[in-house]
Scaffold this active site. Sequence first.
Site, mmCIF file in Angstrom:
data_model
loop_
_atom_site.group_PDB
_atom_site.id
_atom_site.type_symbol
_atom_site.label_atom_id
_atom_site.label_comp_id
_atom_site.label_asym_id
_atom_site.label_seq_id
_atom_site.Cartn_x
_atom_site.Cartn_y
_atom_site.Cartn_z
ATOM 1 N N ASP A 13 12.632 3.335 -31.792
ATOM 2 C CA ASP A 13 13.806 2.743 -31.134
ATOM 3 C C ASP A 13 14.509 3.707 -30.195
ATOM 4 O O ASP A 13 15.715 3.594 -29.968
ATOM 5 C CB ASP A 13 14.823 2.223 -32.180
ATOM 6 C CG ASP A 13 14.218 1.221 -33.125
ATOM 7 O OD1 ASP A 13 13.390 0.435 -32.668
ATOM 8 O OD2 ASP A 13 14.569 1.242 -34.315
ATOM 9 N N HIS A 41 9.782 -3.516 -27.902
ATOM 10 C CA HIS A 41 10.190 -2.826 -26.682
ATOM 11 C C HIS A 41 10.990 -3.788 -25.815
ATOM 12 O O HIS A 41 10.548 -4.898 -25.550
ATOM 13 C CB HIS A 41 8.961 -2.285 -25.951
ATOM 14 C CG HIS A 41 8.279 -1.190 -26.721
ATOM 15 N ND1 HIS A 41 7.059 -0.678 -26.395
ATOM 16 C CD2 HIS A 41 8.684 -0.515 -27.819
ATOM 17 C CE1 HIS A 41 6.740 0.286 -27.266
ATOM 18 N NE2 HIS A 41 7.707 0.383 -28.143
HETATM 19 P P1 IMP Z 1 6.231 -0.905 -41.075
HETATM 20 O O1 IMP Z 1 5.788 -0.231 -39.834
HETATM 21 O O2 IMP Z 1 6.623 -2.344 -40.866
HETATM 22 O O3 IMP Z 1 5.256 -0.736 -42.203
HETATM 23 O O4 IMP Z 1 7.589 -0.192 -41.580
HETATM 24 C C1 IMP Z 1 7.603 1.136 -42.066
HETATM 25 C C2 IMP Z 1 8.858 1.866 -41.608
HETATM 26 O O5 IMP Z 1 8.777 2.103 -40.212
HETATM 27 C C3 IMP Z 1 10.158 1.091 -41.831
HETATM 28 O O6 IMP Z 1 11.193 2.009 -42.098
HETATM 29 C C4 IMP Z 1 10.401 0.440 -40.483
HETATM 30 O O7 IMP Z 1 11.760 0.127 -40.293
HETATM 31 C C5 IMP Z 1 9.923 1.541 -39.573
HETATM 32 N N1 IMP Z 1 9.478 1.076 -38.254
HETATM 33 C C6 IMP Z 1 8.282 0.539 -37.943
HETATM 34 N N2 IMP Z 1 8.220 0.286 -36.626
HETATM 35 C C7 IMP Z 1 9.376 0.678 -36.086
HETATM 36 C C8 IMP Z 1 9.888 0.709 -34.747
HETATM 37 O O8 IMP Z 1 9.244 0.313 -33.775
HETATM 38 N N3 IMP Z 1 11.145 1.214 -34.616
HETATM 39 C C9 IMP Z 1 11.864 1.691 -35.654
HETATM 40 N N4 IMP Z 1 11.423 1.687 -36.914
HETATM 41 C C10 IMP Z 1 10.192 1.186 -37.129
#
Ligand code: IMP
Length: 423
Positions: A13, A41
């Site tokens: 982010d 994005h």
């Molecule tokens: P997952 O990628 O859905 O398995 O989530 C694992 C961790 O990564 C969690 O804390 C999500 O909030 C974080 N996360 C995954 N993708 C993003 C992103 O694009 N931005 C911010 N946090 C992310």
Amino acid sequence: MPARVVVGSQWGDEGKGRVVDLLAADADVVVRYQGGNNAGHTVWIGEQKFAVHLIPMGVLRGKPCLLGAGMVIDLDVLLEEESELGSRGVPVRGNIRISENAHLILQYHKLIEAAEEERRGERAIGTTRRGIGPAYEDKAARRGIRMGDLRDSDALAEKVDTVVTYKNLLLKNVYKSPTVDPDKIYNDLRVLHDHFGEMVCDTSLIVQEALDKGQRVLFEGAHGTMLDIDWGTYPYVTSSNPLSGEVAAGAGVSPKALDQITGVTKAYTTRVGAGPFPTEMAEEIAASMRDAGGEFGSTTGRARRIGWFDAMVVKKSVRLNGIDSLAITHLDVLGRFDEIPVCVGYRCGGEEVSDFPNQIEELARCEPVYETLPGWRADTSQVKRFGDLPENARAYVRRIEELVGAPVSHVLVGRQRGQDIVL
Ligand code: IMP
């Protein structure tokens, strides 16, 4: 610069969407190399907000976009994204190609992830629940279904049957959850193949051809270094490698091809989901920044946790990614403070810590060491040249460069396309 990578240097982010949108104007091809629709994005063009989760940002500039082998793809989401963009005048179909080696996210991945997060209770990762982790688990366990598998209907039927038999055992006996219907999964995939089949190919050949012709290829990272499965705050990470090093494997290109690595960092820090966050600020201050900075997850809408800039995090990212230049985003959001703390190091048991720890237990014992910089209390959102920023804002940017060891190439001062300062 024929091959440039954009990576997130914090917990995702950081505003990579805006930076990719800016740099894509000069690119010939834009490539995503990892992750799935856990990413989000966003860019604002006038009053219109465009958010993409799977399709590279370059699509908004009408550029050819590739979804690389390192990605995990939920075709229902891709279909929605294509129709949403299409309905707003952004042509997608002719402009995207999908790697035949990319893995699919299927219904059981999402069910298993939801059940597993529930099971973890207080230790839940706080995932986006898009099925990302379970899809990468299947990839590593060599039972995943890939885009290229959709071409051969008989082989696909067998693969779906084998994997669903196993997943239903898990769902029924371990998680006590409803099971899934293999015939429905198979039939849905056949329909999706009719739609997407012609876009599926070996995308690494397209990248190579572009590089051979001297064209400019932009690799679009997703998430951030601190969410990297190997180098992030494990286990509170995503299940792929957002690091620039993954470009080679995820896009299918030689690491020697990469010329320029741009790291994106917010002027402060945010994270969504659970896990350690040394510079997290008090909620009253965070709340005052959340609306101004649009600090709500673009995928899940969750309120982001907010903290001061942490040089230990970004310094480590500069090293791991080989960042040549930094794009600092959201500088305008800091224009509300008299003083701004910046974390310049950590102490653990009275000792100075030289590098951001890899173990979260060690990180938990660290205390951030802050330096306080003077604020600038000004609206910088219309500033177009670095020299026109308030003196203290310039000093803030220069101090970040010094602390993390990388020069700043861009400063973004608003969410709109065009609110950028190029140094
Ligand atoms: P997952 O990628 O859905 O398995 O989530 C694992 C961790 O990564 C969690 O804390 C999500 O909030 C974080 N996360 C995954 N993708 C993003 C992103 O694009 N931005 C911010 N946090 C992310």
